[in-house]
Motif scaffolding. Structure first.
Motif, short mmCIF file in Angstrom:
data_model
loop_
_atom_site.label_atom_id
_atom_site.label_comp_id
_atom_site.label_asym_id
_atom_site.label_seq_id
_atom_site.Cartn_x
_atom_site.Cartn_y
_atom_site.Cartn_z
N TYR A 69 -23.55 15.59 -47.27
CA TYR A 69 -22.64 14.58 -47.78
C TYR A 69 -21.79 13.98 -46.66
O TYR A 69 -21.46 12.79 -46.70
N LYS A 70 -21.45 14.80 -45.69
CA LYS A 70 -20.74 14.27 -44.53
C LYS A 70 -21.62 13.27 -43.78
O LYS A 70 -21.15 12.20 -43.35
N ASP A 71 -22.90 13.62 -43.63
CA ASP A 71 -23.83 12.72 -42.94
C ASP A 71 -24.04 11.44 -43.73
O ASP A 71 -24.14 10.35 -43.16
N LEU A 72 -24.13 11.55 -45.05
CA LEU A 72 -24.30 10.36 -45.89
C LEU A 72 -23.14 9.40 -45.68
O LEU A 72 -23.34 8.18 -45.59
N LEU A 73 -21.96 9.94 -45.55
CA LEU A 73 -20.77 9.10 -45.43
C LEU A 73 -20.58 8.54 -44.03
O LEU A 73 -20.36 7.33 -43.86
N THR A 74 -20.70 9.39 -43.00
CA THR A 74 -20.33 8.97 -41.64
C THR A 74 -21.52 8.73 -40.72
O THR A 74 -21.34 8.23 -39.61
N GLY A 75 -22.73 9.10 -41.16
CA GLY A 75 -23.90 8.82 -40.35
C GLY A 75 -24.41 10.01 -39.56
O GLY A 75 -23.70 11.01 -39.39
#
Length: 208
Positions: A69-75
């Motif tokens: 979810y962190k990757d989904l948001l910030t890349g």
């Protein structure tokens, strides 16, 4: 329920040069509209709500939030199924430009007791409505380009995001306002058929 804002003024300024005099409350109003009317229909209600649950009451992402979810948001950077390196920039840029489009269009109008009027500037000349609409279209086009990258990331990581679905209903539920013509040629959460050559929408609608 505490309102969660996925971006703030400092995040916004990484992508667009906005006046420091803009009140945070005013900018937050447009961020909320972009989240509710642009991002949620795109992601789908279930995935959108799951993403919001990764934040605490202060608006900070929780310590134990799964990395996906962190990757989904910030890349992130990852390899696709063909072994190609993909540099994914996250949801934030798409949300910034959806917000900016809404800000441009709404900020041009001032609501008075006798009705809405176009604002005039002491140090400059207000843009014509047609020029404002062109700027709005440009920002939405940029947002859609980033949304394409989000869609690709979610498709490439379908196993991590089972709530993600390409949906006709989600595409139809897209935000009101100027529509982006086929210059983007994107699916934007809408599966094109083999006979579809482009998506074309008249720039005739305005934001609520």
């Amino acid at each position: 329920m505490t309102q969660i804002y996925l971006i703030d003024k400092s995040t916004f300024q990484q992508y667009q040069d906005i006046s420091v005099n803009i009140k945070l409350e005013r900018l937050n109003a447009f961020i909320k509209k972009a989240q509710d009317l642009d991002l949620k229909p795109f992601l789908g209600r279930d995935l959108y709500n799951t993403l919001l649950k990764q934040f605490d009451e202060t608006g900070a992402i929780k310590f134990d939030t799964p990395q996906r979810y962190k990757d989904l948001l910030t890349g992130t950077e990852y390899l696709d199924d063909k072994g190609n390196i993909v540099l994914y920039e996250g949801l934030i840029p798409a949300l910034v430009y959806f917000t900016f489009a809404r800000f441009i269009e709404n900020d041009a109008v001032h609501y008075t007791p006798t009705g809405p009027v176009i604002k005039h500037q002491d140090m400059g000349q207000a843009l014509a409505t047609s020029e404002i609409m062109k700027l709005v279209q440009q920002q939405r086009s940029i947002a859609n380009a980033y949304a394409n990258d989000v869609e690709r990331y979610l498709n490439d990581h379908q196993q991590d995001f089972p709530q993600w679905r390409l949906s006709n209903a989600n595409r139809i539920a897209r935000q009101p306002g100027p529509r982006i013509r086929a210059v983007d040629r994107n699916r934007y959460n809408y599966p094109l058929t083999a006979s579809s050559t482009e998506l074309s929408y008249p720039i005739t609608e305005f934001l609520n």
